[in-house]
Each structure stands twice: as structure tokens, then as C-alpha cells.
Design an enzyme around this catalytic site. Structure first.
Site, PDB file in Angstrom:
ATOM      1  N   LYS A 176      16.450 -24.235  25.188  1.00 61.31           N
ATOM      2  CA  LYS A 176      17.767 -24.561  24.830  1.00 61.31           C
ATOM      3  C   LYS A 176      18.859 -24.336  24.417  1.00 61.31           C
ATOM      4  O   LYS A 176      18.547 -23.575  23.197  1.00 61.31           O
ATOM      5  CB  LYS A 176      17.422 -25.440  24.034  1.00 61.31           C
ATOM      6  N   GLU A 251      15.614 -17.436  12.695  1.00 62.75           N
ATOM      7  CA  GLU A 251      16.240 -15.877  12.421  1.00 62.75           C
ATOM      8  C   GLU A 251      17.833 -16.701  11.701  1.00 62.75           C
ATOM      9  O   GLU A 251      18.353 -17.572  12.572  1.00 62.75           O
ATOM     10  CB  GLU A 251      16.680 -15.484  13.829  1.00 62.75           C
ATOM     11  N   CYS A 285      25.403 -13.263  13.052  1.00 68.75           N
ATOM     12  CA  CYS A 285      24.553 -13.043  11.526  1.00 68.75           C
ATOM     13  C   CYS A 285      24.723 -12.115  10.708  1.00 68.75           C
ATOM     14  O   CYS A 285      24.340 -12.157   8.433  1.00 68.75           O
ATOM     15  CB  CYS A 285      23.039 -13.975  11.900  1.00 68.75           C
ATOM     16  N   GLU A 386      28.066 -18.917   3.830  1.00 70.02           N
ATOM     17  CA  GLU A 386      28.093 -17.518   5.202  1.00 70.02           C
ATOM     18  C   GLU A 386      29.445 -19.098   6.205  1.00 70.02           C
ATOM     19  O   GLU A 386      29.440 -19.888   6.274  1.00 70.02           O
ATOM     20  CB  GLU A 386      27.047 -17.752   6.135  1.00 70.02           C
TER      21      GLU A 386
HETATM   22  P1  NAD Z   1      22.958 -24.733  14.609  1.00 67.32           P
HETATM   23  O1  NAD Z   1      22.051 -24.398  13.655  1.00 67.32           O
HETATM   24  O2  NAD Z   1      24.299 -25.276  14.512  1.00 67.32           O
HETATM   25  O3  NAD Z   1      22.467 -24.696  16.287  1.00 67.32           O
HETATM   26  C1  NAD Z   1      21.547 -23.637  17.052  1.00 67.32           C
HETATM   27  C2  NAD Z   1      21.110 -24.334  17.512  1.00 67.32           C
HETATM   28  O4  NAD Z   1      19.726 -25.075  17.590  1.00 67.32           O
HETATM   29  C3  NAD Z   1      21.603 -25.228  18.945  1.00 67.32           C
HETATM   30  O5  NAD Z   1      21.255 -24.794  19.861  1.00 67.32           O
HETATM   31  C4  NAD Z   1      21.601 -26.690  18.420  1.00 67.32           C
HETATM   32  O6  NAD Z   1      21.951 -27.274  19.334  1.00 67.32           O
HETATM   33  C5  NAD Z   1      20.016 -26.494  17.977  1.00 67.32           C
HETATM   34  N1  NAD Z   1      20.004 -27.607  17.140  1.00 67.32           N
HETATM   35  C6  NAD Z   1      20.897 -28.830  16.229  1.00 67.32           C
HETATM   36  N2  NAD Z   1      20.016 -29.670  15.338  1.00 67.32           N
HETATM   37  C7  NAD Z   1      18.827 -29.639  15.796  1.00 67.32           C
HETATM   38  C8  NAD Z   1      18.103 -30.080  15.413  1.00 67.32           C
HETATM   39  N3  NAD Z   1      17.338 -31.362  14.697  1.00 67.32           N
HETATM   40  N4  NAD Z   1      16.380 -30.292  16.393  1.00 67.32           N
HETATM   41  C9  NAD Z   1      16.633 -28.671  17.028  1.00 67.32           C
HETATM   42  N5  NAD Z   1      17.370 -28.315  17.842  1.00 67.32           N
HETATM   43  C10 NAD Z   1      18.237 -28.305  16.461  1.00 67.32           C
HETATM   44  O7  NAD Z   1      23.673 -22.833  14.781  1.00 67.32           O
HETATM   45  P2  NAD Z   1      24.764 -22.657  15.382  1.00 67.32           P
HETATM   46  O8  NAD Z   1      25.518 -22.981  14.743  1.00 67.32           O
HETATM   47  O9  NAD Z   1      24.560 -22.385  17.170  1.00 67.32           O
HETATM   48  O10 NAD Z   1      24.748 -21.145  15.189  1.00 67.32           O
HETATM   49  C11 NAD Z   1      25.260 -20.403  14.093  1.00 67.32           C
HETATM   50  C12 NAD Z   1      24.429 -20.024  13.869  1.00 67.32           C
HETATM   51  O11 NAD Z   1      23.693 -19.163  13.404  1.00 67.32           O
HETATM   52  C13 NAD Z   1      24.718 -19.079  12.094  1.00 67.32           C
HETATM   53  O12 NAD Z   1      24.511 -19.398  10.903  1.00 67.32           O
HETATM   54  C14 NAD Z   1      23.907 -17.397  11.821  1.00 67.32           C
HETATM   55  O13 NAD Z   1      23.904 -17.006  11.027  1.00 67.32           O
HETATM   56  C15 NAD Z   1      22.776 -17.770  12.854  1.00 67.32           C
HETATM   57  N6  NAD Z   1      22.616 -16.545  13.409  1.00 67.32           N
HETATM   58  C16 NAD Z   1      21.457 -15.917  13.171  1.00 67.32           C
HETATM   59  C17 NAD Z   1      21.158 -15.556  13.985  1.00 67.32           C
HETATM   60  C18 NAD Z   1      20.038 -14.397  13.190  1.00 67.32           C
HETATM   61  O14 NAD Z   1      19.925 -13.735  13.901  1.00 67.32           O
HETATM   62  N7  NAD Z   1      19.721 -14.492  12.071  1.00 67.32           N
HETATM   63  C19 NAD Z   1      22.008 -14.965  14.692  1.00 67.32           C
HETATM   64  C20 NAD Z   1      22.884 -15.762  15.436  1.00 67.32           C
HETATM   65  C21 NAD Z   1      23.738 -16.417  14.479  1.00 67.32           C
END
Ligand code: NAD
Length: 492
Positions: A176, A251, A285, A386
Site C-alpha cells: 500500500k 521505521e 527520516c 520532527e
Molecule cells: P504517515 O504515517 O502519515 O503515512 C504512512 C503510511 O501510513 C501511508 O501509506 C498512509 O496512508 C498509511 N496510514 C495512515 N493511517 C493509517 C492507518 N490508520 N492504518 C494503516 N495505514 C495508515 O507518514 P508519511 O507522512 O507518509 O511519511 C512521513 C513520515 O515517515 C515521517 O515521520 C518520516 O520520518 C517517516 N519516515 C521514516 C523512515 C524510516 O526509515 N525511519 C523513512 C521514511 C519516512
């Protein structure tokens, strides 16, 4: 002007219309205009994808020998490589990251598929010596059907981090992608077809987190969720996954400390400090978003980081000369601008940026100037939370102990960097920092063989390296009595 259409989901080896989803516009963040139409699925589509993944898991995928599975992953890597130039263009269009960054990144992705292909035929167990007459051995089995939930900042890279080890382990997967970056994920279906991956091994269902994501998490036939995204989303997913006691790894974000000691090779350290703070428009991240600087070089570093930030060239993500692109979406731009106001309100000194940009007349693009705050107190929100934008918070320190205390003083623990020419200090500080990755005289050196993940709110488990494979394996112990006897404990 609409140029591209991606209006089918990839489920069970077929390109199909969503059962209960919709077709949505996907936005080019450099113009704020739609550039493609993408199919979103709904809960019924997830059910169909999970059924296909389960059938493949118990059918053709498990019937392959480990050598054949390895060969298929290698073929996937080779074919992936023939698609990279198109993938680079589409990823840069979708999330606004300049081709200057997505190019070298995506051209390396084949390495993940190739690296984990190498593990596919080496997933062995142990024999464990116990008592005479007993044979004890372990196996490592595929965890099952995996739901991979992805963010928008590095969609293809982070998919590789999950899909390559999952497939090597013998799992099947439902991907997804994030709402705003589904185009390149769908392209993986084409690559899977060309590579001859059996139908149902890889399924791709774009859609909303609240529908597609949530259904994957609660689905009784999904064995594991591998998530990358925001830590609050991870917390919601953990709570929802409790109902089925699903395996879960994540992550999440970070607020990484990048520490410059006075004895650092300053020119190289400054190169790294600016890159660490502004790469991917701050949407990484691993961002070195807190720059901790020893007092004796503080003034010089503040001036130089501010000067260098002002020179970073913003522009179209598709232009190879562009050094910083727009934010990936309007929401993220608003979030970053909000934190600029918070920083000013907290009394930090704005020394660069803090405002929107409109390079080459792209006035509706989500651009923001690289932003630097000096005299930041470690307790301020801009030093604790963040932002996920190009905002560098510079914090002075006086002693090594103070630098470590500040570095460890957030809820996160993903990465950290430190610059010193004192080898003893390098080891001491690397040892004292609570983070999954510590770079010394370097920053953001990521490789397929090196485990990556976080302490604290930054995540659970590790991706990459052998640890990344373990995340998709379930150990089993087989205990065999060879003696032919089992005494009756109730005999006397
Ligand atoms: P997000 O948490 O808003 O969304 C991530 C994913 O989760 C999306 O596909 C979203 O549709 C899905 N999602 C949202 N609500 C959900 C639910 N209730 N159930 C299941 N899935 C759900 O994050 P984002 O805004 O897309 O990405 C940014 C974040 O990701 C930042 O905090 C960043 O630091 C983190 N990030 C971490 C890493 C790492 O390796 N540690 C890498 C990249 C990004």
C-alpha cells in the site's frame, strides 16, 4: 494537462478496476497541478489482494525451490534496472524530489533485490545439542502474507527495503503506497510480470490509510505489517494489530543530532551538515535536523551554514541543475511554515530562509527556502519535534557530556552524526548515543548490508542486512525423541 493514467490495481497477477475505490488525481508538487490519474482501492480490494497473496503463498511460491526463488529475485533486480530512467522521472514528478537525488538513489535499488536474492537459498536452521536420544533442530519459515505500508518521501527505496527481504524469505506481499505517491509502486507490477514472478506474490493496492491501510492491518489473513511512516501512525497500527496479534515492524521518524566538535575537519563537516539538513527538502527520516556545535566554532558555523543554505538552487525537480525541490505535498508545506512561526515565537534566531519560493515562476509549487535557526534551546519544539522539512536548528554546547545529553534528549533515536578527529572521542560519543545508526565523519551512508532502524519512538525492528531478513521469518524448533521410549510419569 493530464499526461499519464494509472487506473488499475495489480492483484493476483492481473490489472483490475477497483471494486469499491475511485480514480484520483495525483499532483505535481512543483506546479500544484494534477499530472496523472491513479486508481485507489478500498477494503474489498484489500480482501481480494490478501486472498491472492495467501493463494500464492500456499501455492506456486512455496512450490519453488530456494534456488528458483533466488533466481527470480535476481531477474527482478535485472529488469528493475531496465526501468530506472522512467522510474526516476515518475518518482520526481510524484514527490518533487529532484532527479539529481532520485537518480543516484533509484539506480542503486537493484542492489536490494540482488542482495536478498543471495539469502533466499541460505535460510538454514541449527541443530541444538541437548540430551542423548534427542534430536533438536530449528527452521526459519516465512512469516506469511505481508502488508507493506509506505510513506511518500522515498517510495521505491522503502518498498525495496521491505519487498526484497520478504520475497527472499518466501513471503508474499500486498503493497500500500502513500496516497500521493502511488505511480511508481504500480510500476513494480509491470516489473514483476516481466520477471515472471508468479501471480499473487506481489499485489499493489493504492488508497487511503484509513481504508486500505486500516483493512490490511485488521485483516485476519495478513500475518505481518511492515510500516514506514510517522510514529503516531505506527502507534495507531500497533493498537489495531493487537486484535490479531500481528507481527509488526516499523521505521518511524527522527530528530537526529549532528554534532560538530571544535576539532572536526570543518570544511567536510560543513558539507555534510548542510546536506544532512536539506536533502530531500528535509523530508528524510535520517535528517540531521539538530546541528549541535561546540561553542568555540559556533559563530563561524552559524554564519557558514546560513551562507551555504542561501545558495542552494531551487527549481523544477526534473532539471538536473536543481538542488532542492518543493515539498512533496501542500500539507507538508503548511506544516513546515507552521514550525517556522513556532521557532520565531519560541525566540530562536532565524538566520536563513523561513519563506516560500517560486523558482522559475512556479508560484503554485510547494517550495520553501532552506531555513536555519540559531541559538536554539534543546527544549524548544523546533529542537524536539520532527518537522520533516528543510529546517536546521543549531544548538551550541560546551562539553562532550552536554553534547551527548542534548543528542539523547528527544523521544526519537533513529540516526546521529558526529565530527571529530579525536579517535577516543569518536568511540566514546558513538557508544553513548542512543540511536540505531551513528555516522562518524560522514552522514547518511546507507547500504543494503547495514541494518537500519530506530531506538525509542523511531521504530521497532531493523531493515536491511541479515536483520532485515529476520523480520520476515518465524523460527520453529523441532524436537525429536529418538530413544523410542516415553516413561509413564504416573506408573508408581
Ligand atoms: P504517515 O504515517 O502519515 O503515512 C504512512 C503510511 O501510513 C501511508 O501509506 C498512509 O496512508 C498509511 N496510514 C495512515 N493511517 C493509517 C492507518 N490508520 N492504518 C494503516 N495505514 C495508515 O507518514 P508519511 O507522512 O507518509 O511519511 C512521513 C513520515 O515517515 C515521517 O515521520 C518520516 O520520518 C517517516 N519516515 C521514516 C523512515 C524510516 O526509515 N525511519 C523513512 C521514511 C519516512
Amino acid at each position: 494537462m493530464m499526461t499519464e493514467r494509472f487506473e488499475k490495481l495489480y492483484i493476483g497477477g492481473e490489472w483490475i478496476d477497483p471494486i469499491e475505490g475511485e480514480i484520483v488525481d495525483t499532483i505535481d508538487p512543483s506546479t500544484g497541478q494534477p499530472w496523472a490519474k491513479v486508481a485507489y482501492g478500498g477494503a474489498a480490494d484489500v480482501d481480494k489482494a490478501v486472498a491472492a497473496a495467501r493463494a500464492a503463498l500456499e501455492g506456486p511460491w512455496s512450490k519453488l525451490s530456494a534456488f528458483e526463488r533466488a533466481a527470480m529475485l535476481r531477474r527482478f533486480a535485472t529488469i528493475y534496472d531496465t526501468h530506472v530512467e522512467q522510474l526516476i522521472q515518475w518518482e520526481s514528478r510524484d514527490n518533487g524530489r529532484p532527479v539529481r537525488e532520485t537518480g543516484p538513489d533509484i539506480r542503486n535499488h537493484w542492489q536490494w533485490y540482488n542482495y536478498y536474492a543471495g539469502f533466499a537459498d541460505k535460510i538454514d536452521g541449527r541443530t541444538i545439542p541437548t540430551d542423548p536420544g534427542m534430536l533438536v533442530y530449528t527452521q526459519r519459515l516465512p512469516v506469511g502474507v505481508v502488508g507493506a505500508i509506505l510513506p511518500w518521501n522515498a517510495p521505491l527505496l522503502l518498498t525495496a527495503w521491505k519487498m526484497a527481504p520478504a520475497l527472499a524469505a518466501g513471503c508474499t506481499i500486498v503493497i500500500k503506497p502513500a496516497e500521493t505517491t502511488s505511480v511508481t509502486a504500480l510500476q513494480l507490477g509491470k516489473i514483476a510480470e516481466e520477471a515472471g514472478i508468479p501471480p499473487g506474490v506481489i499485489n499493489i493496492v493504492p488508497g487511503y490509510g484509513a481504508t486500505v491501510g486500516a483493512r490490511l492491518v485488521e485483516h485476519p489473513d495478513v500475518d505481518k505489517i511492515s510500516f514506514t511512516g510517522e510514529h503516531r501512525t505506527a502507534q495507531r497500527i500497533m493498537a489495531a494489530a493487537a486484535g490479531t496479534l500481528k507481527r509488526f515492524s516499523c521505521e518511524n521518524g527522527g530528530k537526529s543530532a549532528h554534532i560538530l566538535f571544535a576539532d572536526a575537519d570543518l570544511d567536510n563537516a560543513l558539507n555534510a551538515a548542510t546536506h544532512a539538513a536539506f536533502m530531500a527538502t528535509g523530508q528524510s527520516c535520517a535528517l540531521g535536523s539538530r546541528l549541535l556545535v561546540e561553542r568555540s566554532i559556533y559563530k563561524k558555523v552559524v554564519e557558514e551554514v546560513a551562507r551555504r543554505s542561501a545558495q542552494i538552487r531551487a527549481g523544477s525537480p526534473l532539471d538536473i541543475g536543481t538542488q532542492i525541490g518543493p515539498h512533496a505535498n501542500a500539507q507538508q508545506l503548511e506544516k513546515t511554515l507552521g514550525y517556522v512561526d513556532i521557532g520565531k515565537g519560541e525566540g530562536a534566531r532565524l538566520v536563513a530562509g523561513g519563506h516560500r519560493l517560486a523558482p522559475d515562476g512556479m508560484k503554485d509549487g510547494y517550495f520553501i527556502a532552506p531555513t536555519v535557526f540559531a541559538d536554539v534551546d534543546p527544549a524548544m519544539r523546533i529542537a524536539q519535534e520532527e518537522i520533516f522539512g528543510p529546517v536546521c536548528s543549531i544548538i551550541p554546547f560546551d562539553t562532550e557530556e552536554e553534547a551527548v545529553a542534548i543528542a539523547n534528549g528527544t523521544i526519537y533515536g533513529l540516526t546521529a552524526g558526529l565530527w571529530t578527529q579525536n579517535v577516543g572521542r569518536a568511540h566514546r560519543v558513538a557508544n553513548a548515543i542512543r540511536a540505531g545508526t551513528v555516522w562518524v565523519n560522514s552522514y547518511r551512508y546507507l547500504r543494503t548490508a547495514i541494518p537500519y532502524g530506530g531506538f525509542g519512538r523511531s521504530g521497532l525492528g531493523r531493515e536491511n542486512g541479515p536483520e532485515g531478513l529476520d523480520a520476515f521469518l518465524e523460527p520453529r524448533a523441532v524436537i525429536m525423541n529418538l530413544s523410542g521410549a516415553y516413561p509413564n510419569p504416573y506408573a508408581s
